[in-house]
Design an enzyme around this catalytic site. Structure first.
Site, PDB file in Angstrom:
ATOM      1  N   THR A  76       0.839  -1.196   0.000  1.00 42.29           N
ATOM      2  CA  THR A  76       0.000   0.000   0.000  1.00 42.29           C
ATOM      3  C   THR A  76       0.875   1.246   0.000  1.00 42.29           C
ATOM      4  O   THR A  76       1.948   1.253   0.609  1.00 42.29           O
ATOM      5  CB  THR A  76      -0.887   0.022   1.262  1.00 42.29           C
ATOM      6  OG1 THR A  76      -1.657  -1.178   1.308  1.00 42.29           O
ATOM      7  CG2 THR A  76      -1.836   1.213   1.262  1.00 42.29           C
ATOM      8  N   ASP A 106       6.331  -4.023  -1.316  1.00 41.14           N
ATOM      9  CA  ASP A 106       5.715  -2.935  -0.566  1.00 41.14           C
ATOM     10  C   ASP A 106       6.769  -1.865  -0.273  1.00 41.14           C
ATOM     11  O   ASP A 106       7.972  -2.110  -0.384  1.00 41.14           O
ATOM     12  CB  ASP A 106       5.127  -3.470   0.745  1.00 41.14           C
ATOM     13  CG  ASP A 106       4.078  -2.543   1.351  1.00 41.14           C
ATOM     14  OD1 ASP A 106       3.809  -1.462   0.779  1.00 41.14           O
ATOM     15  OD2 ASP A 106       3.512  -2.905   2.411  1.00 41.14           O
ATOM     16  N   ALA A 131       8.142   1.460   2.405  1.00 37.71           N
ATOM     17  CA  ALA A 131       8.466   1.607   3.824  1.00 37.71           C
ATOM     18  C   ALA A 131       8.545   3.087   4.153  1.00 37.71           C
ATOM     19  O   ALA A 131       8.856   3.912   3.296  1.00 37.71           O
ATOM     20  CB  ALA A 131       9.788   0.930   4.156  1.00 37.71           C
ATOM     21  N   GLU A 151      -0.752  -5.381   5.920  1.00 34.86           N
ATOM     22  CA  GLU A 151       0.562  -5.543   5.289  1.00 34.86           C
ATOM     23  C   GLU A 151       1.335  -6.682   5.944  1.00 34.86           C
ATOM     24  O   GLU A 151       1.974  -7.484   5.261  1.00 34.86           O
ATOM     25  CB  GLU A 151       1.338  -4.230   5.376  1.00 34.86           C
ATOM     26  CG  GLU A 151       0.795  -3.165   4.434  1.00 34.86           C
ATOM     27  CD  GLU A 151       1.356  -1.774   4.667  1.00 34.86           C
ATOM     28  OE1 GLU A 151       1.106  -0.902   3.814  1.00 34.86           O
ATOM     29  OE2 GLU A 151       2.035  -1.554   5.687  1.00 34.86           O
TER      30      GLU A 151
END
Length: 225
Positions: free
Chosen positions: A32, A85, A87, A107
């Site tokens: 996301t 993903d 960070a 996640e």
């Protein structure tokens, strides 16, 4: 002399680079956030190569489906080769702080299905010690004040309820400032035991194995295996 790449251009660069880690014929885990949005858009150009995706948020699911990519329920999937993903922070061991987009619990669920976590980020996210970015913690609303007091007492952190934020799971987010996360694994294990904590946004148990870092010189690959 060419102008330096913008942060959005760096995100697009690593989003495209992540396609090299997508396994043909398999399901891909999708995270996301703004960097992941660039990956989703790139993934759409090779969607014929994958059998579907498992998504970590409603927003990512909607973006994937808009591109015609099949999104599978995580309960129907036993393992996936990779989870891709972003960070909010990543250190030089592959430990991360995540949750700026309030999707940290889902996640972690998708990351737990994956054999490898591939982090995509711009170089501003690489830090020697995590903590400058406020640590997100998803909490059951009735425990928010209690969890905030415990952060102050144990770690000296100042926790504040994120305004106008309800997670996809119907919970609240505390953002904790003033931390020095020198032992991510220990802090993750400790905080996850506190009553009312759904999950803390430290990804130590599910750390990155590879980080594709967008830099002025192009994509730099960091391996933590």
């Amino acid at each position: 002399m060419s102008a330096p790449l913008t942060q959005d251009q760096l995100k697009a660069l690593v989003g495209r680079a992540a396609l090299d880690y997508v396994v043909d014929g398999q399901i891909v885990g999708v995270g996301t956030g703004s960097t992941v949005n660039q990956f989703i858009d790139a993934l759409a150009t090779v969607k014929h190569r994958i059998s579907g995706a498992v998504s970590s948020s409603v927003a990512s699911t909607q973006r994937l489906q808009a591109h015609g990519i099949t999104v599978l329920d995580s309960n129907s999937v036993e393992r996936i080769p990779v989870y891709i993903d972003g960070a909010d922070e990543i250190d030089h061991r592959g430990f991360m702080v995540k949750g700026g987009g309030a999707a940290l619990t889902r996640e972690k669920i998708v990351a737990d299905l994956a054999e490898r976590f591939i982090c995509i980020a711009d170089e501003s996210k690489l830090v020697p010690v995590m903590g400058k970015f406020a640590l997100p913690v998803e909490v059951i609303p009735m425990a928010a004040a209690q969890v905030a007091r415990r952060f102050k007492a144990i770690y000296g952190g100042e926790a504040q309820l994120r305004a106008h934020c309800t997670t996809d799971n119907g919970n609240a987010i505390l953002d904790v400032r003033g931390l020095q996360i020198t032992d991510p694994a220990a802090m993750e294990a400790e905080v996850n035991q506190w009553p009312g904590v759904v999950t803390v946004g430290i990804f130590a148990r599910h750390r990155a194995r590879v980080c594709l870092l967008g830099t002025a010189a192009g994509v730099k690959t960091l391996s933590f295996d």
